[in-house]
Design an enzyme around this catalytic site. Structure first.
Site: not given
Ligand SMILES: NC(=O)c1ccc[n+]([C@@H]2O[C@H](COP(=O)([O-])OP(=O)(O)OC[C@H]3O[C@@H](n4cnc5c(N)ncnc54)[C@H](O)[C@@H]3O)[C@@H](O)[C@H]2O)c1
Length: 257
Positions: A138, A151, A155
């Site tokens: 992230s 968080y 990360k």
């Molecule tokens: N959206 C953002 O702005 C952003 C920015 C930087 C990093 N990220 C990272 O990207 C990744 C995905 O985020 P997103 O925004 O697509 O989120 P999201 O909530 O849309 O999707 C996350 C997915 O992970 C699954 N998940 C959560 N906990 C789990 C577990 N214990 N076991 C198995 N599956 C699990 C959920 O069911 C979901 O399908 C994460 O690691 C997040 O930290 C997101």
């Protein structure tokens, strides 16, 4: 990792994408599939997964569940070449906002989950002619953001773990890299906006924080992952790509000045 031919195609390779049922993970699964890989979505809730892709229910914070799902992937496809460790959860607040149970829960999903999934897949990766791992870190890995203590700790650990894994497994022929998304337009961010007092103002603030003035699209993150896991990136390991509209590295003057 030794080939000299450059190709973006993932033809015939098998890729596990954790958290592949939503948001960034769903975009990664779709992109790697379009590039020719067979996809195994691993998610604790597979209900949102693309029905065209194989989906396996697993909670990355539970080792038995991960081991069973990875074994089922290997049974189904006979190989595992790529692991995208993307499942993750958020946490808000400063250092005092979350209790020990919440610290343990988030670190178990966001950090130890990577170790569980990758170690279960490791015997298969070692046999692959084109093995790679990509972790979703992230902007919070490298940049201090307000109200994201837990968080960010998780990360930052993903970034350090990425480098350590890359060092440990270079001689196994396994490349390990990460992507650092900025704020991306996913259901997660949608939930955050919904819970804000003024969702439109919150969205505008998040957009303005990124120098390119908008949220990152999941497809833009997926494109970076597709490159990192492809044979074209055969000399790239232990590093990350920022997909953040310039947020981590740029300091622009105000518009018009
Ligand atoms: N959206 C953002 O702005 C952003 C920015 C930087 C990093 N990220 C990272 O990207 C990744 C995905 O985020 P997103 O925004 O697509 O989120 P999201 O909530 O849309 O999707 C996350 C997915 O992970 C699954 N998940 C959560 N906990 C789990 C577990 N214990 N076991 C198995 N599956 C699990 C959920 O069911 C979901 O399908 C994460 O690691 C997040 O930290 C997101």
């Amino acid at each position: 990792m030794g080939g000299t031919e450059v190709s973006s195609a993932l033809d015939g390779l098998v890729a596990i994408v954790t958290g592949g049922a939503s948001g960034i993970g769903a975009a990664i699964a779709a992109r790697l599939h379009a590039d020719g890989a067979h996809i195994a979505v691993l998610d604790r809730d597979t209900s949102g997964a693309d029905a065209a892709l194989a989906a396996f229910t697993a909670d990355v914070s539970d080792r038995a569940s991960v081991d069973a799902a990875v074994a089922a992937v290997a049974e189904r496809f006979g190989r595992i070449d790529i692991v995208v460790n993307n499942a993750g959860v958020g946490a808000q607040g400063d250092i005092s906002a979350n209790d020990d149970d919440e610290w343990a829960r988030v670190l178990s999903i966001n950090v130890t989950g990577i170790a569980r999934v990758t170690s279960a897949a490791l015997p298969w990766l070692k046999r692959s002619p084109s093995a790679s791992v990509c972790n979703t870190a992230s902007i919070a890995s490298t940049t201090g953001l307000p109200q994201r203590a837990l968080y960010s700790a998780s990360k930052g650990a993903v970034s350090a773990l990425t480098r350590a894994m890359a060092a440990d497994h270079l001689r196994d022929g396994i490349r390990v890299n990460a992507v650092n998304p900025g704020t991306a337009d996913t259901p997660w961010v949608g939930r955050l906006l919904d819970s804000a007092a003024d969702p439109a103002a919150e969205r505008a603030a998040l957009e303005a924080r990124q120098p390119h003035g908008r949220l990152v699209s999941p497809e833009e993150v997926a494109a970076a992952v597709a490159y990192l896991v492809s044979p074209a990136a055969g000399s790239t390991t232990g590093t990350f790509i920022e997909v953040d509209g310039g947020m981590a590295q740029l300091r622009l003057r105000p518009a018009g000045s």
